[in-house]
Design an enzyme around this catalytic site. Structure first.
Site, short mmCIF file in Angstrom:
data_model
loop_
_atom_site.label_atom_id
_atom_site.label_comp_id
_atom_site.label_asym_id
_atom_site.label_seq_id
_atom_site.Cartn_x
_atom_site.Cartn_y
_atom_site.Cartn_z
N HIS A 206 0.81 -1.17 0.25
CA HIS A 206 -0.09 0.05 0.12
C HIS A 206 0.86 1.27 0.23
CE1 HIS A 206 0.79 0.08 4.33
NE2 HIS A 206 0.44 1.05 4.40
N1 UDP Z 1 -4.15 -5.16 8.54
C1 UDP Z 1 -5.48 -5.53 8.44
N2 UDP Z 1 -5.91 -6.04 7.44
C2 UDP Z 1 -5.47 -5.90 6.23
C3 UDP Z 1 -4.24 -5.57 6.12
C4 UDP Z 1 -3.51 -5.20 7.23
O1 UDP Z 1 -5.96 -5.69 9.74
O2 UDP Z 1 -6.13 -6.41 5.22
C5 UDP Z 1 -3.37 -4.64 9.91
C6 UDP Z 1 -2.11 -5.33 9.94
O3 UDP Z 1 -2.32 -6.49 10.63
C7 UDP Z 1 -1.60 -4.17 10.75
C8 UDP Z 1 -1.89 -2.85 10.32
O4 UDP Z 1 -3.21 -3.25 9.69
O5 UDP Z 1 -1.89 -4.19 12.46
C9 UDP Z 1 -1.17 -2.40 9.55
O6 UDP Z 1 -1.49 -1.57 8.76
P1 UDP Z 1 -1.21 -0.72 7.41
O7 UDP Z 1 -0.09 -1.65 6.61
O8 UDP Z 1 -2.20 -0.09 6.66
O9 UDP Z 1 -0.21 0.41 7.92
P2 UDP Z 1 1.22 0.66 8.32
O10 UDP Z 1 1.43 -0.28 9.50
O11 UDP Z 1 2.27 0.63 7.30
O12 UDP Z 1 1.53 2.07 8.92
#
Ligand code: UDP
Length: 352
Positions: A206
């Site tokens: 993403h």
């Molecule tokens: N996550 C979720 N469903 C999904 C993909 C990710 O619940 O389909 C959760 C994942 O387990 C983690 C969090 O979302 O706890 C991560 O979010 P994201 O990847 O959007 O953002 P980042 O961590 O890169 O800021």
């Protein structure tokens, strides 16, 4: 005491779930007012988390999403400032590195309301990332900075943040994993035996640095195609739109599903063979479940995972992705790199 929590994006709901519970359990003197900016608005990127994770319904939903970074941040600032004036909180609590984080921190600091930043001090040292701008600016207007790791704390000290403002609190995402892991649920969209016997790759994509560049997306999709393992890809709506907009297609071994709730994601992390991701949170969760992680980025804020041998940085290079996804040796054991599960307690204890 009144604490205003400003959240808006998926990872912030997960972090806020454990901190909000810690407020309810340990700080009866605190009234938490939850503001959802609306940055993530699809039901499976927002509502599902409030329901599954038992987060109190937001007191306000600003409905601001879908614009550019400047539009979103500007519109959030204006509305959040109004709310801060009418609610007059004693503290404002922000998480991570999104536009909602920056808008909450900036509005509060101009009104002289102290800001507590959970997940402070993370740095990719890549100022082309919108997240990096949001983090640096938020850290420098914050009163209380909760660093999840000692590297994060050192980053802040190096930037001249006073040490007395920084607390090495551990990572609230570790608390979330410990709390929710027994509640993991298989996503309805996949078969119980998906990927057996060789196991499957769990992939998420993403980050703008990948989704905005067709050559990088293509490199990642080719790497997944060549790894010769079944891949499950719960796909962020923006990435799906970009892949189709660039005329790219998904390889045959890749099963694309809609984004899943956190409990389903935990199930996928528990049951996969290996993780491929450009997410910050998912890199750590791979470690919590002792799964090797192939990181689809050129740098990471979670450097200790690479140093420990659990995480490989492969960028969008299809050959490196293929080779790493075929499997790599990990040290086998894990250490408490992210605290011992009491980070949310540390946070709520210090917001006074
Ligand atoms: N996550 C979720 N469903 C999904 C993909 C990710 O619940 O389909 C959760 C994942 O387990 C983690 C969090 O979302 O706890 C991560 O979010 P994201 O990847 O959007 O953002 P980042 O961590 O890169 O800021």
């Amino acid at each position: 005491m009144k604490v205003m929590t400003v959240i808006g994006a998926r990872p912030q709901f997960i972090k806020a779930a454990v901190v909000s519970r810690a407020f309810r359990n340990h700080r009866p003197d605190v009234q938490e007012v939850i503001v959802h900016t609306g940055q993530h608005y699809d039901a499976n990127m927002s509502e599902v988390f409030f329901e599954e994770l038992d987060i109190p319904k937001p007191d306000y939903n600003l409905g601001i999403g879908g614009g550019t970074h400047g539009q979103n941040t500007g519109r959030m600032l204006e509305k959040i400032e109004d709310l801060m004036i009418s609610e007059s909180p004693d503290w404002v609590l922000v998480y991570g590195d999104t536009d909602s984080t920056l808008a909450g921190a900036l509005a509060a600091s101009k009104l002289h309301i102290p800001v507590a930043h959970v997940e402070a001090g993370l740095r990719s040292f890549n100022r082309k990332m919108p997240e990096e701008i949001n983090r640096v600016l938020t850290d420098h207007v914050s009163t209380l900075l909760f660093a999840p790791t000692s590297t994060a704390k050192q980053n802040l000290i190096r930037e001249g943040v006073e040490e007395k403002k920084i607390s090495l609190a551990g990572d609230v995402m570790y608390d979330a994993t410990l709390f929710y892991k027994e509640m993991a649920k298989k996503p309805d969209s996949i078969d119980e035996n998906f990927g057996n016997p060789e196991g499957f790759v769990l992939c998420t994509i993403h980050r703008a640095e990948n989704t905005d560049h067709p050559a990088r997306l293509e490199g990642i999709l080719n790497g997944l195609a060549r790894c010769a393992k079944p891949v499950i890809l719960p796909l962020h709506p923006r990435t799906r739109a970009k892949i189709s907009g660039f005329g790219l297609s998904f390889p045959e071994n890749v099963t694309v599903i809609d984004p899943v709730g956190y409990l389903e994601m935990v199930w996928l992390e528990k049951n996969c063979a290996i993780v491929a991701t450009d997410s910050g949170g998912v890199q750590k969760e791979a470690y919590f479940f002792q799964k090797p992680c192939v990181t689809l980025r050129d740098e990471t804020e979670w450097v200790e995972l690479v140093e420990a041998g659990w995480n490989r940085l492969v960028g969008a290079d299809s050959l490196l992705i293929e080779n790493s996804l075929r499997g790599f040796e990990t040290p086998g054991s894990v250490f408490d790199l992210y605290g011992n599960g009491d980070s949310a307690f540390n946070v709520v204890s210090l917001v006074r």
